[in-house]
Motif scaffolding. Sequence first.
Motif, mmCIF file in Angstrom:
data_model
loop_
_atom_site.group_PDB
_atom_site.id
_atom_site.type_symbol
_atom_site.label_atom_id
_atom_site.label_comp_id
_atom_site.label_asym_id
_atom_site.label_seq_id
_atom_site.Cartn_x
_atom_site.Cartn_y
_atom_site.Cartn_z
ATOM 1 N N ARG A 141 43.760 40.229 50.861
ATOM 2 C CA ARG A 141 45.253 40.139 51.164
ATOM 3 C C ARG A 141 46.000 40.931 50.724
ATOM 4 O O ARG A 141 45.853 41.812 49.664
ATOM 5 N N PRO A 142 47.009 41.519 51.581
ATOM 6 C CA PRO A 142 47.632 42.883 50.485
ATOM 7 C C PRO A 142 48.712 42.553 49.410
ATOM 8 O O PRO A 142 48.178 40.960 48.963
ATOM 9 N N SER A 143 48.463 43.163 48.973
ATOM 10 C CA SER A 143 49.302 43.194 47.239
ATOM 11 C C SER A 143 49.763 44.486 46.996
ATOM 12 O O SER A 143 50.001 45.564 47.403
ATOM 13 N N ALA A 144 51.428 44.011 47.160
ATOM 14 C CA ALA A 144 52.245 45.512 47.217
ATOM 15 C C ALA A 144 52.622 45.841 45.267
ATOM 16 O O ALA A 144 52.362 47.298 45.085
ATOM 17 N N PRO A 145 52.351 44.714 44.192
ATOM 18 C CA PRO A 145 52.730 45.252 43.136
ATOM 19 C C PRO A 145 51.444 46.234 42.477
ATOM 20 O O PRO A 145 50.206 46.362 42.739
#
Length: 239
Positions: A141-145
């Motif tokens: 899944r997308p993950s920003a950090p």
Amino acid sequence: MSKLKPETRDKLKQVSTATLATALFKRGLRNQMIQGVQPLRPMAESMVGEAFTLRYMPAREDLNRIDVFRDRAHPQRKAVEECPPGAVMVMDSRKDPRAASAGGILVTRLMKRGVAGVVTDGGFRDSAEIASLEMPVFHTRPSAPTNLTLHQAIDINVPIGCGDAPVFPGDVIVGDNDGVIVIPAELADELAQEATEMTAFEDFVTEQVRGGRSILGLYPPTDEQSLTDFAAWRKEKGR
């Protein structure tokens, strides 16, 4: 230097991970599918390449500050610049997508270097940007950090676990819209041939079933007539 034969690569591009999973199961290999990963965009043909691995471990804060990226020998940076053209970068992110395994700039660099694809059992930041690239990419899944918050890149091109599947450097990685499977390097040639034959038969069966035929005696082909019909179909189709 790649050991994957061009003809084997070409065959594997035309078969599904489902067919390969069945062929591996026949050989007693049950856990070769990387669990939980999916392509960032639909694929027209399978991703194929030899595994080049990157291993993350839980980050230790005093060793994983933002300035570690200044080191040209940092394992993540080094992996991006050393992954061979035609290979698939496979990342062991401990099945933890809370922090990104990498982002758009690094994945773009891999694409420009001719890498065949990228797989992580974690997540990618800049996921929309990565999805637009002309290279297959798989994550959970997308993950920003940034990966530095949780993951510490520790080693490259060593045996890893990715999504519960064992991945050894040089194993052949195949990915499609169903996911990613790992083929032990020594089995790649024979599995490519077997899966090609299985695909031809399954295409024949699909055509027959769409025409209203029962699967009994056809799939599997326990009726002699099914094999006779398949031979005639192959001759007609040139397969």
